[in-house]
Design a protein around this motif. Structure first.
Motif, short mmCIF file in Angstrom:
data_model
loop_
_atom_site.label_atom_id
_atom_site.label_comp_id
_atom_site.label_asym_id
_atom_site.label_seq_id
_atom_site.Cartn_x
_atom_site.Cartn_y
_atom_site.Cartn_z
N ALA A 1 1.72 5.18 6.31
CA ALA A 1 2.82 4.45 6.95
C ALA A 1 4.07 4.49 6.07
O ALA A 1 5.19 4.65 6.56
CB ALA A 1 2.41 3.00 7.24
N LEU A 2 3.88 4.38 4.77
CA LEU A 2 5.01 4.47 3.84
C LEU A 2 5.61 5.87 3.87
O LEU A 2 6.83 6.03 3.85
CB LEU A 2 4.56 4.10 2.42
CG LEU A 2 5.65 4.11 1.35
CD1 LEU A 2 6.71 3.05 1.64
CD2 LEU A 2 5.03 3.88 -0.02
N MET A 3 4.75 6.88 3.96
CA MET A 3 5.24 8.26 4.01
C MET A 3 6.02 8.51 5.31
O MET A 3 7.01 9.23 5.30
CB MET A 3 4.08 9.25 3.87
CG MET A 3 3.43 9.24 2.50
SD MET A 3 4.53 9.80 1.16
CE MET A 3 5.53 8.39 0.78
N GLU A 4 5.60 7.90 6.41
CA GLU A 4 6.36 8.02 7.65
C GLU A 4 7.75 7.43 7.48
O GLU A 4 8.74 7.99 7.97
CB GLU A 4 5.62 7.32 8.80
CG GLU A 4 4.40 8.07 9.27
CD GLU A 4 3.65 7.33 10.37
OE1 GLU A 4 4.28 6.53 11.10
OE2 GLU A 4 2.43 7.57 10.49
N GLN A 5 7.85 6.30 6.77
CA GLN A 5 9.16 5.69 6.50
C GLN A 5 10.01 6.64 5.67
O GLN A 5 11.21 6.79 5.92
CB GLN A 5 9.00 4.36 5.77
CG GLN A 5 8.46 3.26 6.64
CD GLN A 5 8.33 1.96 5.86
OE1 GLN A 5 7.48 1.85 4.98
NE2 GLN A 5 9.18 1.01 6.19
N PHE A 6 9.40 7.27 4.65
CA PHE A 6 10.17 8.20 3.82
C PHE A 6 10.70 9.36 4.64
O PHE A 6 11.89 9.68 4.57
CB PHE A 6 9.32 8.73 2.65
CG PHE A 6 10.02 9.84 1.91
CD1 PHE A 6 11.07 9.55 1.06
CD2 PHE A 6 9.66 11.15 2.11
CE1 PHE A 6 11.76 10.57 0.41
CE2 PHE A 6 10.33 12.18 1.45
CZ PHE A 6 11.38 11.88 0.60
N SER B 1 0.85 -1.19 0.00
CA SER B 1 0.00 0.00 0.00
C SER B 1 0.88 1.23 0.00
O SER B 1 1.84 1.31 0.75
CB SER B 1 -0.87 0.06 1.25
OG SER B 1 -1.62 -1.09 1.41
N LYS B 2 0.54 2.15 -0.86
CA LYS B 2 1.21 3.45 -0.84
C LYS B 2 0.35 4.32 0.08
O LYS B 2 -0.65 4.89 -0.33
CB LYS B 2 1.31 4.06 -2.23
CG LYS B 2 1.90 3.13 -3.30
CD LYS B 2 3.30 2.66 -2.98
CE LYS B 2 3.92 1.93 -4.16
NZ LYS B 2 4.45 0.64 -3.89
#
Length: 166
Positions: free
Chosen positions: A39-44, A35-36
């Protein structure tokens, strides 16, 4: 003469360089993400370093010249192919949107896309705007709009195709 050899200390808030983002690790994370999402944005943003990296949006300057979705997707694929020589220094996501426009976001290790401009002459077909450099809530929201679009659109324009430079 010595000022060219020994640089002055950086001013507060000034771009100081450094290693930047581990692009290979970030690309693998983005590519593997089912999923984009937020949570992915937090990793970025845990990896993003405003003192050694920069974030830029791009918009294709001549969408009215695009004749089909396939041709427009090919513009993006060609752009990414022409960027291979600096793949260790950048990451990008580009979308074809309604009206056959192209919108995207790129992240660079460095203060600007200058390496990309030197490596890929297709950059001249786009307008570039920097986000940040600090990762404010507005910057995070703007980056998420491109990297993890929640509603299948970019600022109200429906996404027709997405390509990531991974």
């Amino acid at each position: 003469f010595m000022s060219e050899v020994v640089p002055a200390a950086p001013q507060e808030g000034e771009f100081v360089g450094g290693n930047g983002i581990d692009m290979a690790a970030w690309k693998a994370t983005y590519k593997a993400a089912e999923s984009k999402d937020s949570a992915l944005m937090e990793q970025f943003f845990a990896l993003y370093k405003p003192e050694s990296s920069s974030i830029w949006t791009l918009t294709y300057d001549e969408p009215e010249s695009n004749e089909s979705l396939e041709d427009t997707v090919e513009i993006i694929k060609s752009f990414m192919k022409n960027t291979e020589s600096i793949k260790d220094h950048c990451f990008g996501v580009m979308h074809v949107v309604d009206g056959l426009g192209i919108e995207g976001v790129w992240v660079f290790n460095g203060p600007d896309p200058e390496k990309l401009f030197g490596a890929n002459e297709d950059t001249s077909w786009f307008s570039w705007n920097q986000l940040g450099p600090e990762a404010t809530d507005l910057v995070k929201k703007a980056v998420a709009t491109y990297m993890a679009p929640a509603d299948g659109s970019i600022y109200g324009k429906a996404i027709k195709d997405t390509q990531a430079f991974c």
